[in-house]
Write a protein that holds these residues in place. Structure first.
Motif, PDB file in Angstrom:
ATOM      1  N   GLU A  80      -5.306   1.414 -33.934  1.00  0.00           N
ATOM      2  CA  GLU A  80      -5.189  -0.028 -34.122  1.00  0.00           C
ATOM      3  C   GLU A  80      -6.414  -0.759 -33.579  1.00  0.00           C
ATOM      4  O   GLU A  80      -6.908  -1.708 -34.189  1.00  0.00           O
ATOM      5  N   GLN A  95      -9.235  -0.298 -36.012  1.00  0.00           N
ATOM      6  CA  GLN A  95      -8.964  -1.106 -37.210  1.00  0.00           C
ATOM      7  C   GLN A  95      -9.223  -2.587 -36.941  1.00  0.00           C
ATOM      8  O   GLN A  95      -9.712  -3.303 -37.821  1.00  0.00           O
ATOM      9  N   ASP A  96      -8.919  -3.047 -35.727  1.00  0.00           N
ATOM     10  CA  ASP A  96      -9.192  -4.447 -35.377  1.00  0.00           C
ATOM     11  C   ASP A  96     -10.688  -4.745 -35.459  1.00  0.00           C
ATOM     12  O   ASP A  96     -11.100  -5.773 -35.988  1.00  0.00           O
ATOM     13  N   MET A  98     -12.904  -3.021 -37.172  1.00  0.00           N
ATOM     14  CA  MET A  98     -13.309  -2.913 -38.582  1.00  0.00           C
ATOM     15  C   MET A  98     -12.912  -4.162 -39.358  1.00  0.00           C
ATOM     16  O   MET A  98     -13.634  -4.600 -40.255  1.00  0.00           O
ATOM     17  N   SER A  99     -11.778  -4.722 -39.016  1.00  0.00           N
ATOM     18  CA  SER A  99     -11.317  -5.938 -39.681  1.00  0.00           C
ATOM     19  C   SER A  99     -12.230  -7.116 -39.344  1.00  0.00           C
ATOM     20  O   SER A  99     -12.614  -7.898 -40.219  1.00  0.00           O
ATOM     21  N   THR A 100     -12.590  -7.227 -38.073  1.00  0.00           N
ATOM     22  CA  THR A 100     -13.462  -8.318 -37.621  1.00  0.00           C
ATOM     23  C   THR A 100     -14.825  -8.260 -38.305  1.00  0.00           C
ATOM     24  O   THR A 100     -15.384  -9.289 -38.680  1.00  0.00           O
ATOM     25  N   THR A 101     -15.334  -7.039 -38.460  1.00  0.00           N
ATOM     26  CA  THR A 101     -16.657  -6.887 -39.073  1.00  0.00           C
ATOM     27  C   THR A 101     -16.619  -6.872 -40.595  1.00  0.00           C
ATOM     28  O   THR A 101     -17.668  -6.911 -41.239  1.00  0.00           O
ATOM     29  N   GLY A 102     -15.412  -6.774 -41.165  1.00  0.00           N
ATOM     30  CA  GLY A 102     -15.277  -6.727 -42.621  1.00  0.00           C
ATOM     31  C   GLY A 102     -15.398  -5.325 -43.184  1.00  0.00           C
ATOM     32  O   GLY A 102     -15.251  -5.116 -44.390  1.00  0.00           O
ATOM     33  N   ILE A 157     -13.391  -2.951 -42.894  1.00  0.00           N
ATOM     34  CA  ILE A 157     -12.102  -2.387 -43.297  1.00  0.00           C
ATOM     35  C   ILE A 157     -11.895  -2.474 -44.811  1.00  0.00           C
ATOM     36  O   ILE A 157     -11.203  -1.649 -45.404  1.00  0.00           O
ATOM     37  N   ASN A 158     -12.535  -3.461 -45.440  1.00  0.00           N
ATOM     38  CA  ASN A 158     -12.372  -3.634 -46.886  1.00  0.00           C
ATOM     39  C   ASN A 158     -13.063  -2.538 -47.691  1.00  0.00           C
ATOM     40  O   ASN A 158     -12.792  -2.378 -48.873  1.00  0.00           O
ATOM     41  N   THR A 199     -10.240   3.082 -47.783  1.00  0.00           N
ATOM     42  CA  THR A 199      -8.799   3.321 -47.851  1.00  0.00           C
ATOM     43  C   THR A 199      -8.435   4.000 -46.542  1.00  0.00           C
ATOM     44  O   THR A 199      -9.080   4.970 -46.133  1.00  0.00           O
TER      45      THR A 199
END
Length: 112
Positions: free
Chosen positions: A81, A84-85, A87-91, A93-94, A97
Motif C-alpha cells: 500500500e 502504491q501511494d 506511485m499514485s502521487t507520482t502518476g 500507477i497509471n 496493471t
C-alpha cells in the motif's frame, strides 16, 4: 535485496525481495533489463519489497518504457500500500496493471 528471474513459457517473472533504494536499484535495473531483453511480457513480483525509493520507481518506469516500445506488457504483483501511494502521487500507477498474486499476473499476460 535479492532478484530472481524465472521463465514461465514466454513470460519473464522478476521476483524481488528486500528494499529497493539508491544502493540496490542498479542491481534491480540490471536484472530488469535482462528480463526485458528476453521477453515482451514481464511480471515483477514486489510482494517481498517493503520500501522503494525514487531510484526504484525510475527502474519501473524504464521497464515500462522498454516493454511499451516492444508492444509488450508489464504487470506488477503484490505492491504494498505504501509503494502504491507513492506511485499514485507520482502518476506512475497509471502505467501498470497491479495484481495481488503471481497467478493473476500470468493469466493476464497469457491473454495477450
Amino acid at each position: 535485496m535479492k532478484v530472481t528471474i524465472t521463465d514461465h513459457e514466454d513470460i519473464s517473472v522478476v521476483e524481488v525481495s528486500g528494499d529497493i533504494d539508491s544502493k540496490t536499484a542498479p542491481e534491480f535495473e540490471k536484472n530488469a533489463r535482462l528480463a526485458t531483453d528476453k521477453s515482451q511480457k514481464i511480471a515483477i513480483d514486489l510482494t517481498a519489497v517493503g520500501f522503494m525509493s525514487s531510484a526504484g520507481l525510475r527502474v519501473l518506469l524504464m521497464v515500462y518504457r522498454n516493454i511499451k516500445g516492444q508492444n509488450g506488457k508489464v504487470v506488477l504483483v503484490g505492491v504494498s500500500e505504501d509503494i502504491q501511494d507513492v506511485m499514485s502521487t507520482t502518476g506512475f500507477i497509471n502505467f501498470f496493471t497491479i495484481v495481488d498474486k503471481l497467478d493473476e499476473a500470468l493469466v493476464i499476460l497469457k491473454q495477450d
